[in-house]
Structures are given as structure tokens and as C-alpha cells.
Design a protein around this motif. Sequence first.
Motif, PDB file in Angstrom:
ATOM      1  N   ALA A 136       0.820  -1.209   0.000  1.00 55.34           N
ATOM      2  CA  ALA A 136       0.000   0.000   0.000  1.00 55.34           C
ATOM      3  C   ALA A 136       0.858   1.265   0.000  1.00 55.34           C
ATOM      4  O   ALA A 136       1.739   1.429   0.845  1.00 55.34           O
ATOM      5  N   HIS A 137       0.563   2.146  -0.945  1.00 57.36           N
ATOM      6  CA  HIS A 137       1.213   3.465  -0.979  1.00 57.36           C
ATOM      7  C   HIS A 137       0.365   4.443  -0.161  1.00 57.36           C
ATOM      8  O   HIS A 137      -0.860   4.416  -0.250  1.00 57.36           O
ATOM      9  N   PRO A 138       1.000   5.321   0.617  1.00 56.20           N
ATOM     10  CA  PRO A 138       0.225   6.334   1.356  1.00 56.20           C
ATOM     11  C   PRO A 138      -0.336   7.401   0.417  1.00 56.20           C
ATOM     12  O   PRO A 138      -0.009   7.426  -0.764  1.00 56.20           O
ATOM     13  N   PHE A 175       6.444   1.788   1.060  1.00 54.54           N
ATOM     14  CA  PHE A 175       6.751   2.898   1.967  1.00 54.54           C
ATOM     15  C   PHE A 175       7.324   4.057   1.173  1.00 54.54           C
ATOM     16  O   PHE A 175       8.453   3.996   0.678  1.00 54.54           O
ATOM     17  N   CYS A 176       6.534   5.128   1.032  1.00 56.48           N
ATOM     18  CA  CYS A 176       6.979   6.303   0.290  1.00 56.48           C
ATOM     19  C   CYS A 176       7.567   7.309   1.270  1.00 56.48           C
ATOM     20  O   CYS A 176       6.841   7.947   2.036  1.00 56.48           O
ATOM     21  N   VAL A 177       8.891   7.424   1.259  1.00 55.12           N
ATOM     22  CA  VAL A 177       9.582   8.294   2.212  1.00 55.12           C
ATOM     23  C   VAL A 177       9.194   9.751   1.999  1.00 55.12           C
ATOM     24  O   VAL A 177       8.959  10.504   2.950  1.00 55.12           O
ATOM     25  N   GLY A 178       9.084  10.172   0.738  1.00 48.53           N
ATOM     26  CA  GLY A 178       8.729  11.558   0.446  1.00 48.53           C
ATOM     27  C   GLY A 178       7.351  11.910   0.968  1.00 48.53           C
ATOM     28  O   GLY A 178       7.169  12.916   1.668  1.00 48.53           O
ATOM     29  N   THR A 179       6.359  11.073   0.659  1.00 49.40           N
ATOM     30  CA  THR A 179       5.000  11.331   1.138  1.00 49.40           C
ATOM     31  C   THR A 179       4.978  11.370   2.665  1.00 49.40           C
ATOM     32  O   THR A 179       4.326  12.232   3.267  1.00 49.40           O
ATOM     33  N   SER A 180       5.698  10.451   3.295  1.00 45.67           N
ATOM     34  CA  SER A 180       5.711  10.404   4.762  1.00 45.67           C
ATOM     35  C   SER A 180       6.306  11.680   5.347  1.00 45.67           C
ATOM     36  O   SER A 180       5.837  12.182   6.378  1.00 45.67           O
ATOM     37  N   VAL A 205      10.350   0.414  -1.330  1.00 46.77           N
ATOM     38  CA  VAL A 205      10.513   1.779  -0.832  1.00 46.77           C
ATOM     39  C   VAL A 205      10.581   2.764  -1.995  1.00 46.77           C
ATOM     40  O   VAL A 205      11.296   2.544  -2.960  1.00 46.77           O
ATOM     41  N   HIS A 206       9.812   3.840  -1.884  1.00 44.59           N
ATOM     42  CA  HIS A 206       9.962   5.024  -2.740  1.00 44.59           C
ATOM     43  C   HIS A 206      10.864   5.983  -1.988  1.00 44.59           C
ATOM     44  O   HIS A 206      10.509   6.437  -0.902  1.00 44.59           O
ATOM     45  N   LEU A 207      12.012   6.320  -2.573  1.00 43.61           N
ATOM     46  CA  LEU A 207      12.951   7.189  -1.862  1.00 43.61           C
ATOM     47  C   LEU A 207      13.114   8.515  -2.607  1.00 43.61           C
ATOM     48  O   LEU A 207      13.679   8.567  -3.696  1.00 43.61           O
ATOM     49  N   PRO A 247      13.750   5.524  -6.836  1.00 44.42           N
ATOM     50  CA  PRO A 247      13.758   6.973  -6.549  1.00 44.42           C
ATOM     51  C   PRO A 247      12.379   7.636  -6.566  1.00 44.42           C
ATOM     52  O   PRO A 247      12.291   8.813  -6.236  1.00 44.42           O
ATOM     53  N   ASP A 248      11.311   6.963  -6.957  1.00 43.64           N
ATOM     54  CA  ASP A 248       9.983   7.588  -7.015  1.00 43.64           C
ATOM     55  C   ASP A 248       9.992   8.634  -8.135  1.00 43.64           C
ATOM     56  O   ASP A 248       9.859   8.289  -9.286  1.00 43.64           O
ATOM     57  N   HIS A 249      10.113   9.930  -7.770  1.00 46.56           N
ATOM     58  CA  HIS A 249      10.324  10.943  -8.796  1.00 46.56           C
ATOM     59  C   HIS A 249      11.337  11.956  -8.288  1.00 46.56           C
ATOM     60  O   HIS A 249      11.622  11.995  -7.095  1.00 46.56           O
TER      61      HIS A 249
END
Length: 278
Positions: A136-138, A175-180, A205-207, A247-249
Motif C-alpha cells: 500500500a502506498h500512502p 513505503f513512500c519516504v517523500g510522502t511520509s 521503498v519510494h525514496l 527513486p519515485d520521482h
Amino acid sequence: AEKEGLKIWAIENFDPSMWYDILLDGPRKEEQMQLLQEVIRRLGRVGIAVMGYNFSIAGVAGRKMGPFARGQAETVFVDGRDERPLPDGMVWNMWYRERGPGHIAFFSHDELWRRLKWFLDRLIPVAEQAGVRLAAHPDDPPFPVLRQTPRLIYEPWMFQKLIDLHPSPANALEFCVGTSAEMQGEGDLYDILDACSRQGRIAYVHLRNVKGKIPKYQETFLDEGDVDVRKVLQILRRNNFDGVIIPDHTPLLSCAAPWHGGMAYAMGYIRAMLQSLE
Ligand SMILES: [Mn+2]
């Protein structure tokens, strides 16, 4: 992919047309669930370990682009909440059918969690059998309400609430670090990351990095935002995280391939940081 020596670890996101009535509690949800179950079985058959999803009505909305990263690089920023109502016929900022009259009516956060539980109760047993994990993405951006619809995971502690909904390891996180880092509210990013990875519930992980939190923030290069990326990777390493980090974006570089340039910079940074920890 295999011919090129690549292994596909995860697929990210169901198309809205596949599951809009699961999100909206509409009349086709049973039949759409059968379709999602078949997708998961097929992922299992070809050896793809993870299916990422974002249980969200509005999806990503209200972000803009501007020259706000280092060197005036174009990047995503948010300045206030998108309050336009979501037209009937749209979820996730995409049309799944022709526009109907009116808009999606507001409903409660509890109701959204009930819909998520309905989804997990039916998909997790299939995922377990297929050897696939649901991740699940936040909610990005993590406003409690966006486009007049409730959001699911918009404060750090809510990751644990999702994990606790179903005890299976197949009930996992993207786990999206940026969103968190963009989140207000209860819970510290590093503590939550530590707790979730210690429980083995992070599938990937999205970093990325950001400056600021909702209602006003901007995305940055990995080495210039509020997040201590080294600390994030140390936590994952200490807890024996064995999934994938992407890296996500990222901000765009001024060159012939702005997106690819930004991603290459991020990949190099992550790789070097991992080597320095090793
Ligand atoms: Mn993300």
C-alpha cells in the motif's frame, strides 16, 4: 525483461478502470474483485513478488510544477489543498467512464477503511497462495481530505493501522519516504519506518526528498531536502530490509532528457550511499 537480464520485482498500481467500484463501493465491485484476484494469480505464476496499490479516491491531485529545486530545476510543489469536487465518473484523476451528473459525495474516513478491509479480506488470501505481497502506498499529497474525498494514510502512525488490519505478511507497504515526510500529525518518519521494517512489512521503498510539509512543500533532489536519506538507509539496513528501493520521482535536469537525467542522478546518489554504508 528476462532476456535483458532483468528481474521484475513489482508492478505498481491497478488501472482505475479495473477497480473503481471497489473504491467507490459500487455495483460492480464483486466482479472487479474477481479480476484483481486473477491479476494476482498471474503475477504469482510469472514470479513477480509485489503488487503496489494506492487505495485512494482522489489519487494524486493539486500538485504543480515550478523552478524551485537547486539550480532552479523544475520540481513538484504543493501550496494548499485541491478542493474542487471530484466529478462523477472520475477516480484517481482519471475518467473510468463518461462524466455523470454531479460529483462524488463526501463520505467518512471510517467508511474508506471499511472499503479497504473488504478489499484486503478478499485479495490477501489469493496473494498468499500466489506468493505475492500487496503493498500500500500512502496518500500523496497527504491531506486528510482532498477534492472533498477522505484520504486513507495521511499521518505517519496510520501505516501501523493498515498493517494491523490483517496479520498476513502479504499485507505490506509501499513505503513512500517523500510522502511520509510531507505528513503532519502523529508519528515520526524514522520511528515509523523503523517499526514497519522491523515487522518485515515493507515490500518496497519510494525514496525521494522534500522541503516542508502539507499544506506547503516542494520536492527536492535527494541531497537537499528535510529527510536524512543516510538515516533512512541505515534503518532499512539494520532491520534487514531485502526489498527494492526506487527513486519515485525527482526534480528535472536541464538537458535533452530531463526526467531520465534526474532519475540517473538519484540512482547514483542512492547507490553511492548504500556503498558507503556497506
Ligand atoms: Mn511515492
